[in-house]
Design an enzyme around this catalytic site. Structure first.
Site, PDB file in Angstrom:
ATOM      1  N   GLU A 149       0.836  -1.216   0.000  1.00  0.00           N
ATOM      2  CA  GLU A 149       0.000   0.000   0.000  1.00  0.00           C
ATOM      3  C   GLU A 149       0.866   1.261   0.000  1.00  0.00           C
ATOM      4  O   GLU A 149       0.544   2.261   0.631  1.00  0.00           O
ATOM      5  CB  GLU A 149      -1.042  -0.011   1.126  1.00  0.00           C
ATOM      6  CG  GLU A 149      -2.144  -1.005   0.812  1.00  0.00           C
ATOM      7  CD  GLU A 149      -3.499  -0.684   1.390  1.00  0.00           C
ATOM      8  OE1 GLU A 149      -3.826   0.499   1.560  1.00  0.00           O
ATOM      9  OE2 GLU A 149      -4.248  -1.642   1.644  1.00  0.00           O
TER      10      GLU A 149
HETATM   11  N1  COS Z   1      -6.555  12.164  -3.149  1.00  0.00           N
HETATM   12  C1  COS Z   1      -7.182  12.566  -4.272  1.00  0.00           C
HETATM   13  N2  COS Z   1      -6.533  12.785  -5.416  1.00  0.00           N
HETATM   14  C2  COS Z   1      -5.195  12.606  -5.444  1.00  0.00           C
HETATM   15  C3  COS Z   1      -4.485  12.205  -4.306  1.00  0.00           C
HETATM   16  C4  COS Z   1      -5.220  11.975  -3.125  1.00  0.00           C
HETATM   17  N3  COS Z   1      -4.612  11.588  -2.000  1.00  0.00           N
HETATM   18  N4  COS Z   1      -3.184  12.108  -4.621  1.00  0.00           N
HETATM   19  C5  COS Z   1      -3.080  12.440  -5.910  1.00  0.00           C
HETATM   20  N5  COS Z   1      -4.295  12.719  -6.419  1.00  0.00           N
HETATM   21  C6  COS Z   1      -4.641  13.104  -7.784  1.00  0.00           C
HETATM   22  C7  COS Z   1      -4.462  14.564  -7.967  1.00  0.00           C
HETATM   23  O1  COS Z   1      -5.682  15.027  -8.506  1.00  0.00           O
HETATM   24  C8  COS Z   1      -3.351  14.714  -8.986  1.00  0.00           C
HETATM   25  O2  COS Z   1      -3.771  15.575  -9.949  1.00  0.00           O
HETATM   26  P1  COS Z   1      -3.537  17.189  -9.840  1.00  0.00           P
HETATM   27  O3  COS Z   1      -2.296  17.415 -10.621  1.00  0.00           O
HETATM   28  O4  COS Z   1      -4.771  17.732 -10.470  1.00  0.00           O
HETATM   29  O5  COS Z   1      -3.398  17.562  -8.411  1.00  0.00           O
HETATM   30  C9  COS Z   1      -3.192  13.343  -9.621  1.00  0.00           C
HETATM   31  O6  COS Z   1      -3.820  12.421  -8.714  1.00  0.00           O
HETATM   32  C10 COS Z   1      -1.755  12.928  -9.791  1.00  0.00           C
HETATM   33  O7  COS Z   1      -1.130  13.044  -8.524  1.00  0.00           O
HETATM   34  P2  COS Z   1       0.434  13.195  -8.351  1.00  0.00           P
HETATM   35  O8  COS Z   1       0.951  14.199  -9.321  1.00  0.00           O
HETATM   36  O9  COS Z   1       0.700  13.401  -6.902  1.00  0.00           O
HETATM   37  O10 COS Z   1       0.919  11.739  -8.819  1.00  0.00           O
HETATM   38  P3  COS Z   1       2.356  11.130  -8.898  1.00  0.00           P
HETATM   39  O11 COS Z   1       2.463  10.405 -10.172  1.00  0.00           O
HETATM   40  O12 COS Z   1       3.399  12.156  -8.540  1.00  0.00           O
HETATM   41  O13 COS Z   1       2.330   9.975  -7.756  1.00  0.00           O
HETATM   42  C11 COS Z   1       2.488   8.997  -5.593  1.00  0.00           C
HETATM   43  C12 COS Z   1       2.206  10.239  -6.441  1.00  0.00           C
HETATM   44  C13 COS Z   1       3.937   8.549  -5.673  1.00  0.00           C
HETATM   45  C14 COS Z   1       2.201   9.451  -4.164  1.00  0.00           C
HETATM   46  C15 COS Z   1       1.532   7.867  -6.001  1.00  0.00           C
HETATM   47  O14 COS Z   1       1.818   7.368  -7.289  1.00  0.00           O
HETATM   48  C16 COS Z   1       1.526   6.709  -5.046  1.00  0.00           C
HETATM   49  O15 COS Z   1       0.884   6.746  -3.993  1.00  0.00           O
HETATM   50  N6  COS Z   1       2.267   5.643  -5.387  1.00  0.00           N
HETATM   51  C17 COS Z   1       2.248   4.427  -4.611  1.00  0.00           C
HETATM   52  C18 COS Z   1       1.120   3.573  -5.045  1.00  0.00           C
HETATM   53  C19 COS Z   1       0.849   2.525  -4.042  1.00  0.00           C
HETATM   54  O16 COS Z   1       0.573   2.796  -2.890  1.00  0.00           O
HETATM   55  N7  COS Z   1       0.908   1.302  -4.501  1.00  0.00           N
HETATM   56  C20 COS Z   1       0.651   0.198  -3.673  1.00  0.00           C
HETATM   57  C21 COS Z   1      -0.279  -0.706  -4.364  1.00  0.00           C
HETATM   58  S1  COS Z   1      -1.840  -0.671  -3.737  1.00  0.00           S
HETATM   59  S2  COS Z   1      -1.706  -2.208  -2.546  1.00  0.00           S
END
Ligand code: COS
Length: 382
Positions: free
Chosen positions: A364
C-alpha cells in the site's frame, strides 16, 4: 475534556469480542497456515460468521456498518495472532472502497451485497513496471461498442483467485497520464480473466498473492466506477483511507510480538534470574511499549480523520502507516532478539511476526512513498 482521548466503550467491547474470536478460532491455525503457505480458511469462516470479514459494508447492504476505527480494531486484533488472516478484512475494504466512494446506488447494491455475504473483493493497481509510479500503468481499457475491452496484467494482488470481485485501474487515455486512468469492477468469472501462480513470499504466507491477467475482457459501461479519467485520483483517495488498515495490521503484529517477548522474559532464567530483571531487557520492552502506544494513538487519530474525511487525512494516513510499520519492524526484530535462539526458530511465533512485519513497510505504498506523500502535505502539520 472528560471524553478527550478516551476510547468509547463500544470500541472496547468490539476489541474484546474480536480478541476472543481471534484467540479461539484463528490463533490455533496461525503457525500451520504460515508453515504450509495455505489459505486461512478457518479464519475466513470464523470472521464471516461473526460479521467481521467485511464489517465496513453499510447495514443497508447487509454489512455491519463498522466505521474506520471499528475496522482498525478488528484488523489489529486479528493481526495480533495471524497477520495473513488480517489481510482478509483489510483487502475486502481496500477492494471495495472505490465502489463505496464513487459507485452509483445500483453498483453498490450489486457488489456490496455479495461482499457482505462472504465474496471477496481485491484491488488491482500495481503492475510489474508500475509499483510506486502507479500512474505508469500499461493495462488498457479501450472503448468498444457496448463498453470497454480490458487488456493487461496486474501484479502482487492480494487474495487474487480467492476474491470474486476486483477493482481494476486501467488507462483509458494514455495521452493524459494520471488523468487518463479509469476504475472498473471486474468479476472473476468474466471471460478473459485468469490468474498466475502463487507468489512464494517471505511472510504473509497464508495470504494468496498472484498476478491477474486480462485478455480481451469485455466490460459493459456499468462496470465503470466514477467518471472516465477519475480513476487515479480515486485510487489515491482510496489509499488515504486504507493505509490506516495497514497501520492497524502493523500495530497488531507489534502487539503480538511484544506480548510474547514480555512473557518469555519472565519465564527465561539466565545467571540465576529472570532475564526481565536485566535492565537491558527492560529497556527493550519499555521502548516497545512506548512505540506501540505512540503508533496506536496516531493510527486511531488517523481513523477518526478517515471517518470525517478531514482535509489532513492524506498526511495522517501516510504518517500512521509509515510509523506503525517501522515500529512493527523494530518491535518484532527486538522480540526475536529477546528470545534469542528460541526466537529464531518457529517454536515461538516471533520469527513469523518479524517476516510478516516487513511487508507492512512495503505494500500500500512503500514507506519511502509515504514520506513523499507526507512531504507534499507539510502544511497540514500545525
Ligand atoms: N486524493 C485525491 N486525489 C489525489 C491524491 C489523493 N490523495 N493524490 C493524488 N491525487 C490526484 C491529484 O488530482 C493529482 O492531480 P492534480 O495534478 O490535479 O493535483 C493526480 O492524482 C496525480 O497526482 P500526483 O501528481 O501526486 O501523482 P504522482 O504520479 O506524482 O504519484 C504517488 C504520487 C507517488 C504518491 C503515487 O503514485 C503513489 O501513492 N504511489 C504508490 C502507489 C501505491 O501505494 N501502490 C501500492 C499498491 S496498492 S496495494
Amino acid at each position: 475534556m472528560e471524553s478527550l482521548f478516551k476510547l468509547p466503550d463500544e470500541y472496547k467491547a468490539l476489541r474484546e469480542s474480536a480478541r476472543a474470536l481471534s484467540e479461539k478460532k484463528i490463533a490455533p491455525f496461525a503457525q500451520d497456515v504460515d508453515a504450509n503457505s495455505r489459505f486461512p480458511q478457518e479464519a475466513r469462516d470464523a470472521l464471516q460468521a461473526a460479521g467481521l470479514l467485511a464489517a465496513h459494508v453499510p447495514t443497508e447492504f447487509g454489512g455491519e456498518g463498522a466505521d474506520s476505527l471499528g475496522v482498525v480494531i478488528i484488523i489489529e486484533e486479528v493481526a495480533r495472532v495471524c497477520a495473513s488472516s488480517s489481510l482478509l478484512p483489510a483487502v475486502n475494504k481496500l477492494g471495495s472502497l472505490p465502489l463505496m466512494l464513487a459507485g452509483t446506488p445500483e453498483q453498490k447494491k450489486r457488489w456490496l451485497t455479495p461482499l457482505a455475504q462472504g465474496k471477496g473483493f481485491s484491488y488491482c493497481l500495481s503492475e510489474s513496471e508500475a509499483g510506486s509510479d502507479a500512474s505508469a500503468m500499461k493495462t488498457k481499457a479501450i472503448k468498444s461498442a457496448t463498453g470497454w475491452t480490458l487488456n493487461g496484467s496486474k501484479k502482487w494482488i492480494s487474495n487474487a483467485g480467492s476474491s470474486e470481485f476486483y477493482t481494476v485501474l486501467a488507462s483509458t487515455d494514455p495521452s493524459k497520464g494520471s488523468k487518463g486512468i479509469s476504475a472498473f469492477v471486474v468479476e472473476k468469472s468474466d471471460p478473459g480473466v485468469s490468474f498466475g501462480a502463487l507468489e512464494k513470499k517471505m511472510g504473509f504466507k497464508g495470504s494468496p498473492t498472484r498476478e491477474v491477467y486480462f485478455d480481451n475482457v469485455e466490460l459493459n459501461d456499468d462496470r465503470r466506477l466514477g467518471e472516465v479519467g477519475s480513476g487515479f485520483a480515486l485510487a489515491m483517495q482510496t489509499l488515504d483511507h486504507t493505509r490506516i488498515t495497514i497501520a492497524a495490521q502493523a500495530l497488531g503484529i507489534a502487539q503480538g510480538a511484544f506480548e510474547v517477548a514480555t512473557k518469555y522474559s519472565h519465564e527465561r532464567k539466565q545467571f540465576g534470574k529472570e532475564i526481565f530483571d536485566f535492565q537491558g531487557v527492560q529497556f527493550m520492552l519499555a521502548d516497545m511499549a512506548m512505540e506501540i502506544t505512540a503508533a496506536r494513538e496516531l493510527t486511531y487519530a488517523a481513523a477518526a480523520r478517515s471517518e470525517r474525511n478531514d482535509p489532513d487525512l492524506t498526511f495522517y494516513s501516510a504518517a500512521c502507516k509509515c510509523f506503525a510499520s517501522d515500529v512493527a519492524m523494530r518491535v518484532t526484530t527486538n522480540a526475536v532478539q529477546i528470545l534469542g535462539g528460541y526466537g529464531y526458530v518457529n517454536d515461538y511465533p516471533v520469527e513469523r511476526m518479524m517476516r510478516d512485519a516487513k511487508l507492512t513497510q512495503i505494500y500500500e505504498g512503500t514507506n519511502q512513498v509515504q514520506r513523499i506523500v507526507m512531504a507534499r502535505h507539510l502544511d497540514d502539520v500545525n
